[in-house]
Design a protein around this motif. Structure first.
Motif, PDB file in Angstrom:
ATOM      1  N   ASP A  25       0.824  -1.212   0.000  1.00  0.00           N
ATOM      2  CA  ASP A  25       0.000   0.000   0.000  1.00  0.00           C
ATOM      3  C   ASP A  25       0.862   1.267   0.000  1.00  0.00           C
ATOM      4  O   ASP A  25       0.578   2.225  -0.717  1.00  0.00           O
ATOM      5  CB  ASP A  25      -0.948   0.029   1.206  1.00  0.00           C
ATOM      6  N   VAL A  26       1.925   1.269   0.805  1.00  0.00           N
ATOM      7  CA  VAL A  26       2.770   2.463   0.919  1.00  0.00           C
ATOM      8  C   VAL A  26       3.740   2.582  -0.251  1.00  0.00           C
ATOM      9  O   VAL A  26       3.792   3.610  -0.928  1.00  0.00           O
ATOM     10  CB  VAL A  26       3.540   2.477   2.266  1.00  0.00           C
ATOM     11  N   GLU A  30       0.887   3.837  -3.079  1.00  0.00           N
ATOM     12  CA  GLU A  30       0.967   5.263  -2.724  1.00  0.00           C
ATOM     13  C   GLU A  30       2.089   5.982  -3.476  1.00  0.00           C
ATOM     14  O   GLU A  30       1.911   7.099  -3.943  1.00  0.00           O
ATOM     15  CB  GLU A  30       1.179   5.391  -1.209  1.00  0.00           C
ATOM     16  N   GLN A  31       3.240   5.324  -3.589  1.00  0.00           N
ATOM     17  CA  GLN A  31       4.373   5.961  -4.265  1.00  0.00           C
ATOM     18  C   GLN A  31       4.425   5.607  -5.753  1.00  0.00           C
ATOM     19  O   GLN A  31       5.365   5.992  -6.443  1.00  0.00           O
ATOM     20  CB  GLN A  31       5.682   5.571  -3.573  1.00  0.00           C
ATOM     21  N   ILE A  57       0.825  -0.283  12.074  1.00  0.00           N
ATOM     22  CA  ILE A  57       0.859   1.182  12.111  1.00  0.00           C
ATOM     23  C   ILE A  57       2.211   1.693  11.603  1.00  0.00           C
ATOM     24  O   ILE A  57       2.280   2.658  10.858  1.00  0.00           O
ATOM     25  CB  ILE A  57       0.637   1.686  13.561  1.00  0.00           C
ATOM     26  N   ALA A  58       3.280   1.051  12.053  1.00  0.00           N
ATOM     27  CA  ALA A  58       4.642   1.427  11.662  1.00  0.00           C
ATOM     28  C   ALA A  58       5.443   0.139  11.525  1.00  0.00           C
ATOM     29  O   ALA A  58       5.172  -0.844  12.220  1.00  0.00           O
ATOM     30  CB  ALA A  58       5.264   2.341  12.710  1.00  0.00           C
ATOM     31  N   SER A  80       2.090   3.948   8.370  1.00  0.00           N
ATOM     32  CA  SER A  80       0.855   3.892   7.590  1.00  0.00           C
ATOM     33  C   SER A  80       0.204   5.269   7.485  1.00  0.00           C
ATOM     34  O   SER A  80       0.247   6.065   8.427  1.00  0.00           O
ATOM     35  CB  SER A  80      -0.136   2.928   8.242  1.00  0.00           C
ATOM     36  N   ASP A  81      -0.403   5.487   6.320  1.00  0.00           N
ATOM     37  CA  ASP A  81      -1.159   6.717   6.105  1.00  0.00           C
ATOM     38  C   ASP A  81      -2.224   6.829   7.194  1.00  0.00           C
ATOM     39  O   ASP A  81      -2.846   5.845   7.571  1.00  0.00           O
ATOM     40  CB  ASP A  81      -1.802   6.662   4.719  1.00  0.00           C
ATOM     41  N   GLY A  82      -2.397   8.007   7.722  1.00  0.00           N
ATOM     42  CA  GLY A  82      -3.356   8.204   8.806  1.00  0.00           C
ATOM     43  C   GLY A  82      -2.708   8.183  10.178  1.00  0.00           C
ATOM     44  O   GLY A  82      -3.322   8.572  11.164  1.00  0.00           O
ATOM     45  N   TYR A  83      -1.459   7.724  10.253  1.00  0.00           N
ATOM     46  CA  TYR A  83      -0.722   7.676  11.516  1.00  0.00           C
ATOM     47  C   TYR A  83       0.556   8.505  11.456  1.00  0.00           C
ATOM     48  O   TYR A  83       1.326   8.513  12.402  1.00  0.00           O
ATOM     49  CB  TYR A  83      -0.381   6.225  11.886  1.00  0.00           C
TER      50      TYR A  83
END
Length: 147
Positions: A25-26, A30-31, A57-58, A80-83
């Motif tokens: 996802d990241v 996302e990238q 989360i991380a 993670s996005d949102g954190y």
């Protein structure tokens, strides 16, 4: 929420699934960066993660000497996005460095850092040791830490 560090063999199936999902996802979605996520290095890595129930989360992985570089290395460093913006990345880096120094008894760490994060990594004592290069079309530099 709780920090955990595990070997590949100690990961539960759902944890491994959620780690890979979040990394894709990241880093891939996302990238917008298609690359081979499963690179066989996870098998030898220590996996440091912050979980909220089953959610990652991380996360980062700690690779022993000789897997990516002559030195221990850190990779797949993400929140993670949102954190983001909550200090989790800083806390995670401090935990990773402490683990390398105290548990692995190593004093040198090498990373391949996205160029826009250079100041973040410098704040932990990493120094730039390469020119800028493209990795998956994203500018990176090698950085080195020595206690």
């Amino acid at each position: 929420m709780q920090w955990e560090i595990k070997t590949f063999q100690d990961l539960e199936i759902l944890e491994l699934y959620n780690i890979i999902k979040e990394r894709i996802d990241v880093f891939v979605v996302e990238q917008n960066c298609p690359y081979t996520e499963c690179d066989n290095k996870d098998i030898e890595a220590f996996h440091l993660m912050l979980k909220d129930k089953d959610n990652i989360i991380a996360y980062l992985r700690i690779l022993p000497k000789g897997v990516s570089y002559e030195e221990v290395s850190l990779g797949r460093i993400m929140v993670s996005d949102g954190y983001r913006g909550e200090g989790y990345a800083k806390e995670m880096m401090l935990k990773a460095i402490k683990f390398v120094e105290e548990e692995m008894e190593e004093t040198k760490i090498r990373i391949s850092a996205q160029n826009y994060l250079v100041d973040f990594y410098k704040s932990f004592g990493f120094n730039i040791v390469s020119d800028i290069y493209l990795e998956d079309s994203i500018p990176h530099v090698e950085m080195f830490y020595e206690k």
